[in-house]
Design a protein around this motif. Structure first.
Motif, PDB file in Angstrom:
ATOM      1  N   THR A 104       0.829  -1.215   0.000  1.00  0.00           N
ATOM      2  CA  THR A 104       0.000   0.000   0.000  1.00  0.00           C
ATOM      3  C   THR A 104       0.856   1.255   0.000  1.00  0.00           C
ATOM      4  O   THR A 104       0.577   2.204  -0.739  1.00  0.00           O
ATOM      5  CB  THR A 104      -0.923  -0.008   1.213  1.00  0.00           C
ATOM      6  OG1 THR A 104      -0.143  -0.244   2.408  1.00  0.00           O
ATOM      7  CG2 THR A 104      -1.983  -1.079   1.107  1.00  0.00           C
ATOM      8  N   LEU A 105       1.907   1.274   0.811  1.00  0.00           N
ATOM      9  CA  LEU A 105       2.776   2.441   0.864  1.00  0.00           C
ATOM     10  C   LEU A 105       3.581   2.581  -0.417  1.00  0.00           C
ATOM     11  O   LEU A 105       3.770   3.698  -0.927  1.00  0.00           O
ATOM     12  CB  LEU A 105       3.705   2.337   2.074  1.00  0.00           C
ATOM     13  CG  LEU A 105       4.662   3.508   2.315  1.00  0.00           C
ATOM     14  CD1 LEU A 105       3.892   4.817   2.448  1.00  0.00           C
ATOM     15  CD2 LEU A 105       5.514   3.257   3.553  1.00  0.00           C
ATOM     16  N   GLY A 106       4.043   1.463  -0.975  1.00  0.00           N
ATOM     17  CA  GLY A 106       4.791   1.533  -2.224  1.00  0.00           C
ATOM     18  C   GLY A 106       3.947   2.054  -3.373  1.00  0.00           C
ATOM     19  O   GLY A 106       4.413   2.869  -4.185  1.00  0.00           O
ATOM     20  N   LEU A 107       2.684   1.611  -3.465  1.00  0.00           N
ATOM     21  CA  LEU A 107       1.810   2.107  -4.526  1.00  0.00           C
ATOM     22  C   LEU A 107       1.510   3.592  -4.351  1.00  0.00           C
ATOM     23  O   LEU A 107       1.354   4.323  -5.337  1.00  0.00           O
ATOM     24  CB  LEU A 107       0.511   1.300  -4.535  1.00  0.00           C
ATOM     25  CG  LEU A 107       0.620  -0.151  -5.014  1.00  0.00           C
ATOM     26  CD1 LEU A 107      -0.732  -0.840  -4.901  1.00  0.00           C
ATOM     27  CD2 LEU A 107       1.131  -0.216  -6.443  1.00  0.00           C
ATOM     28  N   ALA A 108       1.401   4.042  -3.113  1.00  0.00           N
ATOM     29  CA  ALA A 108       1.176   5.470  -2.879  1.00  0.00           C
ATOM     30  C   ALA A 108       2.366   6.300  -3.357  1.00  0.00           C
ATOM     31  O   ALA A 108       2.192   7.386  -3.934  1.00  0.00           O
ATOM     32  CB  ALA A 108       0.907   5.716  -1.398  1.00  0.00           C
ATOM     33  N   ILE A 109       3.571   5.813  -3.131  1.00  0.00           N
ATOM     34  CA  ILE A 109       4.760   6.523  -3.614  1.00  0.00           C
ATOM     35  C   ILE A 109       4.799   6.547  -5.137  1.00  0.00           C
ATOM     36  O   ILE A 109       5.103   7.578  -5.749  1.00  0.00           O
ATOM     37  CB  ILE A 109       6.023   5.849  -3.043  1.00  0.00           C
ATOM     38  CG1 ILE A 109       6.008   5.896  -1.505  1.00  0.00           C
ATOM     39  CG2 ILE A 109       7.270   6.529  -3.573  1.00  0.00           C
ATOM     40  CD1 ILE A 109       5.990   7.274  -0.910  1.00  0.00           C
ATOM     41  N   TRP A 110       4.452   5.420  -5.762  1.00  0.00           N
ATOM     42  CA  TRP A 110       4.407   5.391  -7.228  1.00  0.00           C
ATOM     43  C   TRP A 110       3.336   6.324  -7.773  1.00  0.00           C
ATOM     44  O   TRP A 110       3.540   6.990  -8.783  1.00  0.00           O
ATOM     45  CB  TRP A 110       4.138   3.966  -7.699  1.00  0.00           C
ATOM     46  CG  TRP A 110       5.358   3.106  -7.746  1.00  0.00           C
ATOM     47  CD1 TRP A 110       6.639   3.486  -7.446  1.00  0.00           C
ATOM     48  CD2 TRP A 110       5.418   1.732  -8.133  1.00  0.00           C
ATOM     49  NE1 TRP A 110       7.498   2.432  -7.609  1.00  0.00           N
ATOM     50  CE2 TRP A 110       6.781   1.335  -8.031  1.00  0.00           C
ATOM     51  CE3 TRP A 110       4.480   0.796  -8.528  1.00  0.00           C
ATOM     52  CZ2 TRP A 110       7.205   0.050  -8.339  1.00  0.00           C
ATOM     53  CZ3 TRP A 110       4.901  -0.486  -8.838  1.00  0.00           C
ATOM     54  CH2 TRP A 110       6.249  -0.857  -8.741  1.00  0.00           C
ATOM     55  N   SER A 111       2.183   6.351  -7.131  1.00  0.00           N
ATOM     56  CA  SER A 111       1.113   7.230  -7.593  1.00  0.00           C
ATOM     57  C   SER A 111       1.527   8.696  -7.515  1.00  0.00           C
ATOM     58  O   SER A 111       1.200   9.495  -8.411  1.00  0.00           O
ATOM     59  CB  SER A 111      -0.142   6.988  -6.757  1.00  0.00           C
ATOM     60  OG  SER A 111      -1.188   7.840  -7.153  1.00  0.00           O
ATOM     61  N   LYS A 112       2.246   9.042  -6.482  1.00  0.00           N
ATOM     62  CA  LYS A 112       2.718  10.426  -6.356  1.00  0.00           C
ATOM     63  C   LYS A 112       3.784  10.738  -7.402  1.00  0.00           C
ATOM     64  O   LYS A 112       3.835  11.853  -7.935  1.00  0.00           O
ATOM     65  CB  LYS A 112       3.269  10.651  -4.949  1.00  0.00           C
ATOM     66  CG  LYS A 112       3.653  12.079  -4.660  1.00  0.00           C
ATOM     67  CD  LYS A 112       4.105  12.251  -3.220  1.00  0.00           C
ATOM     68  CE  LYS A 112       4.473  13.696  -2.936  1.00  0.00           C
ATOM     69  NZ  LYS A 112       4.922  13.874  -1.519  1.00  0.00           N
ATOM     70  N   SER A 113       4.608   9.748  -7.725  1.00  0.00           N
ATOM     71  CA  SER A 113       5.668   9.959  -8.719  1.00  0.00           C
ATOM     72  C   SER A 113       5.138   9.991 -10.137  1.00  0.00           C
ATOM     73  O   SER A 113       5.840  10.445 -11.052  1.00  0.00           O
ATOM     74  CB  SER A 113       6.727   8.855  -8.592  1.00  0.00           C
ATOM     75  OG  SER A 113       7.281   8.824  -7.290  1.00  0.00           O
ATOM     76  N   SER A 114       3.899   9.480 -10.354  1.00  0.00           N
ATOM     77  CA  SER A 114       3.351   9.450 -11.712  1.00  0.00           C
ATOM     78  C   SER A 114       3.066  10.844 -12.257  1.00  0.00           C
ATOM     79  O   SER A 114       2.894  11.005 -13.472  1.00  0.00           O
ATOM     80  CB  SER A 114       2.066   8.613 -11.734  1.00  0.00           C
ATOM     81  OG  SER A 114       1.061   9.211 -10.926  1.00  0.00           O
ATOM     82  N   GLN A 115       3.031  11.848 -11.412  1.00  0.00           N
ATOM     83  CA  GLN A 115       2.811  13.206 -11.898  1.00  0.00           C
ATOM     84  C   GLN A 115       4.012  13.712 -12.697  1.00  0.00           C
ATOM     85  O   GLN A 115       3.865  14.510 -13.627  1.00  0.00           O
ATOM     86  CB  GLN A 115       2.528  14.134 -10.713  1.00  0.00           C
ATOM     87  CG  GLN A 115       1.286  13.749  -9.929  1.00  0.00           C
ATOM     88  CD  GLN A 115       1.072  14.631  -8.719  1.00  0.00           C
ATOM     89  OE1 GLN A 115       1.861  15.545  -8.452  1.00  0.00           O
ATOM     90  NE2 GLN A 115       0.004  14.365  -7.970  1.00  0.00           N
ATOM     91  N   GLN A 116       5.211  13.265 -12.325  1.00  0.00           N
ATOM     92  CA  GLN A 116       6.410  13.633 -13.073  1.00  0.00           C
ATOM     93  C   GLN A 116       6.793  12.573 -14.100  1.00  0.00           C
ATOM     94  O   GLN A 116       7.341  12.901 -15.156  1.00  0.00           O
ATOM     95  CB  GLN A 116       7.590  13.868 -12.115  1.00  0.00           C
ATOM     96  CG  GLN A 116       7.481  15.102 -11.243  1.00  0.00           C
ATOM     97  CD  GLN A 116       6.561  14.905 -10.048  1.00  0.00           C
ATOM     98  OE1 GLN A 116       6.360  13.773  -9.591  1.00  0.00           O
ATOM     99  NE2 GLN A 116       6.005  16.000  -9.544  1.00  0.00           N
ATOM    100  N   ASN A 117       6.516  11.304 -13.803  1.00  0.00           N
ATOM    101  CA  ASN A 117       6.881  10.209 -14.702  1.00  0.00           C
ATOM    102  C   ASN A 117       5.642   9.378 -14.990  1.00  0.00           C
ATOM    103  O   ASN A 117       5.191   8.604 -14.133  1.00  0.00           O
ATOM    104  CB  ASN A 117       7.970   9.350 -14.057  1.00  0.00           C
ATOM    105  CG  ASN A 117       8.548   8.332 -15.032  1.00  0.00           C
ATOM    106  OD1 ASN A 117       8.091   8.192 -16.161  1.00  0.00           O
ATOM    107  ND2 ASN A 117       9.578   7.623 -14.587  1.00  0.00           N
ATOM    108  N   PRO A 118       5.036   9.515 -16.181  1.00  0.00           N
ATOM    109  CA  PRO A 118       3.797   8.779 -16.489  1.00  0.00           C
ATOM    110  C   PRO A 118       3.967   7.264 -16.457  1.00  0.00           C
ATOM    111  O   PRO A 118       2.975   6.530 -16.409  1.00  0.00           O
ATOM    112  CB  PRO A 118       3.434   9.268 -17.890  1.00  0.00           C
ATOM    113  CG  PRO A 118       4.145  10.571 -18.054  1.00  0.00           C
ATOM    114  CD  PRO A 118       5.409  10.440 -17.266  1.00  0.00           C
ATOM    115  N   GLU A 119       5.183   6.770 -16.483  1.00  0.00           N
ATOM    116  CA  GLU A 119       5.395   5.318 -16.444  1.00  0.00           C
ATOM    117  C   GLU A 119       4.835   4.711 -15.165  1.00  0.00           C
ATOM    118  O   GLU A 119       4.328   3.584 -15.163  1.00  0.00           O
ATOM    119  CB  GLU A 119       6.894   5.025 -16.556  1.00  0.00           C
ATOM    120  CG  GLU A 119       7.246   3.550 -16.479  1.00  0.00           C
ATOM    121  CD  GLU A 119       8.752   3.333 -16.440  1.00  0.00           C
ATOM    122  OE1 GLU A 119       9.173   2.165 -16.481  1.00  0.00           O
ATOM    123  OE2 GLU A 119       9.494   4.336 -16.359  1.00  0.00           O
TER     124      GLU A 119
END
Length: 318
Positions: free
Chosen positions: A266-281
């Motif tokens: 859950t925490l890892g997906l939250a970090i990825w979701s936040k990073s998707s604003q700069q990196n659409p991957e």
């Protein structure tokens, strides 16, 4: 006038007997009550309304999962260029490969961490809660009800309020940024203790406990060999409650952990979701990872649903 001689005395025929025509009296036909005629239609209408509401709530509940399943089968271009519930080229297996190979398989490690935290941790929490609830139900000790009142008071306290004190205590004990920082707080579950006491009252008769003691079994043997097997449906129900609430826990790992290798999913997906604003991957990785993270919950409920149904009725009939 004909007579029948039975005892020597003539017996006259009663009125209506003989060979004359019989007259049948016609009973008036009763008209059905208007309320009786309206009752079936009202029953059908009420069932239709109830079933319609249930279908509406089911669609509302399954709609996010359906969108997640459809979106996981697309690539990034189809995800942006097609409708949310429209299928495109099937790329689910390619997306799964990207998910589990990104960052040297960091998502697989997050998934294993979640199973460790919220699988084994919730199992240990359920055992502790079951033992404490059994003790509150079957034993008498000083200030028993007052202590149970404190347990109920702990149910009223939101878990998010306790995260900061738990973090400070973990820092003092040197457990912050370790597996124990997440595992130890899971062992304390006031709501689980309350449910375990209810299950103990509903499933374990006092006569069975007394019979086991008369046979020479110790208290631990009585709980392990008699009480715990009889509480199996309640035990599984309590485990599912704890597992579901803990699997979605985000705040506790966020405070306790700073190493990304210790993150739960859950925490890892939250970090990825936040990073998707700069990196659409990361947006596609987050969607597929969210779909995979739902599977353990589905598997747990499918495998344990028969215990779940019987556990929810504990204490309903006595």
């Amino acid at each position: 006038m004909t007579t029948h001689t039975v005892t020597g005395q003539p017996t006259p025929r009663t009125a209506g007997e003989g060979s004359g025509p019989k007259v049948r009296t016609r009973q008036p036909r009763q008209r059905p009550d208007r309320r009786d005629r309206a009752r079936p239609s009202r029953s059908w209408t009420s069932k239709a309304v109830v079933n319609g509401l249930l279908a509406l709530f089911a669609c509302y509940t399954l709609m996010p999962l359906t969108w997640l399943l459809v979106a996981s089968t697309k690539d990034h271009g189809d995800l942006v260029g097609t409708g949310g519930f429209t299928f495109a080229d099937f790329n689910l297996f390619a997306n799964l490969g990207d998910l589990f190979t990104y960052g040297d398989g960091i998502y697989g490690r997050w998934l294993l961490n979640s199973i460790l935290y919220f699988g084994l941790g919730c199992l240990a929490s359920t055992i502790v809660s079951t033992a404490v609830g059994y003790a509150f139900d079957k034993y008498d000790f000083p200030h028993k009800e007052k202590l149970f009142g404190l347990v109920l008071l702990g149910v009223l306290v939101p878990s998010a309020v306790l995260v900061l004190p738990q973090y400070l205590l973990a820092g003092k004990a040197g457990l912050d940024n370790t597996y124990w920082a997440v595992l130890v707080p899971l062992l304390v579950n006031p709501f689980g203790v309350y449910l375990a006491r209810v299950f103990s009252e509903g499933y374990i008769p006092g006569e069975v406990i007394e019979a086991a003691r008369m046979d020479g079994a110790g208290e631990w043997r009585v709980f392990r060999s008699v009480g715990l097997p009889m509480m199996a449906p309640g035990f599984v129900t309590l485990f599912l409650f704890t597992f579901t609430s803990s699997w979605n826990n985000f705040v506790l790992p966020l405070y306790m952990l700073s190493d990304d290798k210790l993150y739960p999913v859950t925490l890892g997906l939250a970090i990825w979701s936040k990073s998707s604003q700069q990196n659409p991957e990361f947006y596609m990785l987050t969607i597929v990872g969210a779909l995979v993270s739902v599977l353990p919950l589905i598997i747990a409920f499918v495998c344990l649903q028969r215990f779940w149904r019987s556990g929810l009725t504990a204490g309903a009939v006595k």
